[in-house]
Design a protein around this motif. Structure first.
Motif: not given
Length: 448
Positions: A123-126, A129-134, A139-145, A291-296
């Motif tokens: 669900f959502g987008t890569r 506010r884009g239009d390229d669906p996930v 591929h994603v970064r999986i951190g402590s996994n 997808p792109q990764g985002y943070t605030y």
């Protein structure tokens, strides 16, 4: 489903809560790292720039019935023919609620259950506010996994007679303070007492100022080993990324190979995990598609808590403040504590083998499953703790978070049920880990 199985599934949701605080991000609470985002006032920090908000809108796509394969097909719209498992009717509204509450840009939920039915949704987008669906292939970064993979290789080396779990770490690293009293097993189950280098202020400041910097393992260890111990070896439990960087160094010392090559030959290739990799230290890229990764938040601003100010939370919620794209952050600072990349399908195959068997001998696998030392008790009788590179509960597995990416993988051997989730925009502005939150509602729906 029997009452006992329902209780196991429900108890695993509590286990997911415990997993949430144990990411490999720099700050003690699992805070973000990467490009400077916003200050307490909600305005962009100096030298930073938010992503282009683009055009508002998102796309949700789903698929039913994933096969037991490491390579997942692209997600497609679920046919409206009643083929989705019964639990989806209650789960989908909960997923929608979590997505809205936490501002998730894109994500995946995958379930494999021989009793209740397989289902997955992307669900959502890569992009924000884009239009390229996930899709399920992303591929994603999986951190402590990643820690579970480091621990798996160490246990394979134990099988091969190259080291023992009760060996003192000083045998391999004489520079570790009190290393003659810290065992390899205590590094793995977080009972060494060593400090956590990712809480170092200088590291967090440098990550904010220079997110592309390549960190060498020896630099990370120098920070961690300089910290005062949390307790005497074996006398407590403390989640420290220093432990797993030490284990990575020992893997390279004993094998003579880079850890990325050992992960590939010992885990990824035998399981057919074509979407999984451990990047080299200088590699800040993610294989396509992703997808792109985002943070605030900034690293320094979230050392004490992932929860951002009410002003930033409000601005994020109403869309007047865009998150920062941290996809290009070099993950070398996480290394064998948190640097790997994977897909939802690969994680599903991997966690089943990691918990159910297939990567270790039956004897060592049983030792791993028996290794958990409880840290808390649940009224239902479930015990939660940490073992040789895994969390227990109804579901055994792990979670992980790197800036912009949060993920969860779990396998319940009693019901042969697998749950994998990942999400971008991590952590959420309110401090919650989005993928763990998705895992909680998924496990709750499975429990009925």
């Amino acid at each position: 489903m029997t009452v006992s199985r329902r209780r196991r599934l429900a108890a695993a949701a509590l286990a997911a809560l415990l997993l949430a605080g144990c990411s490999s991000s720099p700050a003690a609470t699992g805070s973000t790292a990467g490009s400077p985002a916003t200050g307490s006032s909600g305005s962009p920090a100096t030298g930073s720039s938010p992503v282009d908000p683009g055009t508002a809108g998102s796309t949700s796509v789903t698929s039913a019935g994933p096969t037991e394969s490491a390579v997942t097909s692209s997600s497609t719209t679920t046919p409206d023919d009643g083929s989705a498992p019964a639990y989806v009717a209650g789960l989908q509204p909960e997923i929608d609620r979590v997505v809205a509450e936490l501002g998730i840009v894109g994500g995946v939920v995958l379930v494999r259950s021989p009793e209740l039915g397989d289902w997955s949704t992307a669900f959502g987008t890569r992009t924000y506010r884009g239009d390229d669906p996930v899709t399920l292939d992303d591929h994603v970064r999986i951190g402590s996994n990643t820690k579970t993979m480091t621990a798996t290789v160490i246990l394979q080396l134990v099988q091969e007679g190259k080291l023992k779990l009760d060996d003192p770490v000083s045998t391999y690293r004489p520079d570790v303070p009190n290393g003659e009293n810290i065992t390899i097993g205590q590094l793995m189950d977080m009972r060494s007492g060593l400090g956590n280098y990712t809480t170092d202020l200088a590291l967090n400041e440098e990550q904010d100022a220079n997110p592309s910097r390549v960190w060498m393992p020896e630099e990370l260890l120098a920070m961690g080993l300089a910290m005062p111990p949390e307790f005497a070896p074996g006398q407590g439990w403390f989640y420290s990324n220093t432990n797993y960087v030490l284990l990575g160094v020992i893997i390279e010392q004993l094998t003579g190979h880079k850890v990325e090559d050992e992960f590939a030959s010992r885990i990824f290739q035998p399981l057919g995990l074509q979407g999984s990799s451990m990047p080299a230290l200088a590699d800040a890229g993610i294989p396509e598609p992703h997808p792109q990764g985002y943070t605030y938040g900034t690293n320094v601003g979230t050392i004490d808590s992932n929860e951002l100010s009410p002003e930033i939370q409000a601005a994020a919620a109403d869309g007047s403040l865009a998150p920062f794209d941290v996809t290009g952050l070099n993950p070398s600072w996480g290394w064998t504590a948190g640097g790997a990349i994977s897909t939802a399908g690969d994680l599903a195959v991997y966690v089943k083998a990691m918990v159910g068997g297939g990567l270790l001998s039956p004897e060592v696998q049983q030792e791993r499953m028996d290794s958990v030392i409880p840290t808390t008790d649940n009224p239902d009788g479930q015990k939660y703790g940490y073992g040789l590179g895994l969390f227990p509960g109804g579901f055994y597995g792990h979670s992980g978070e790197l800036p912009g990416f949060n993920s969860f993988m779990g396998y319940d051997p009693a019901t042969a049920t697998t749950v994998v989730t990942w999400a971008t925009n991590a952590p959420a502005p309110n401090g919650k880990p989005p993928a763990v939150s998705l895992a909680q509602v998924t496990i709750g729906a499975l429990a009925g």
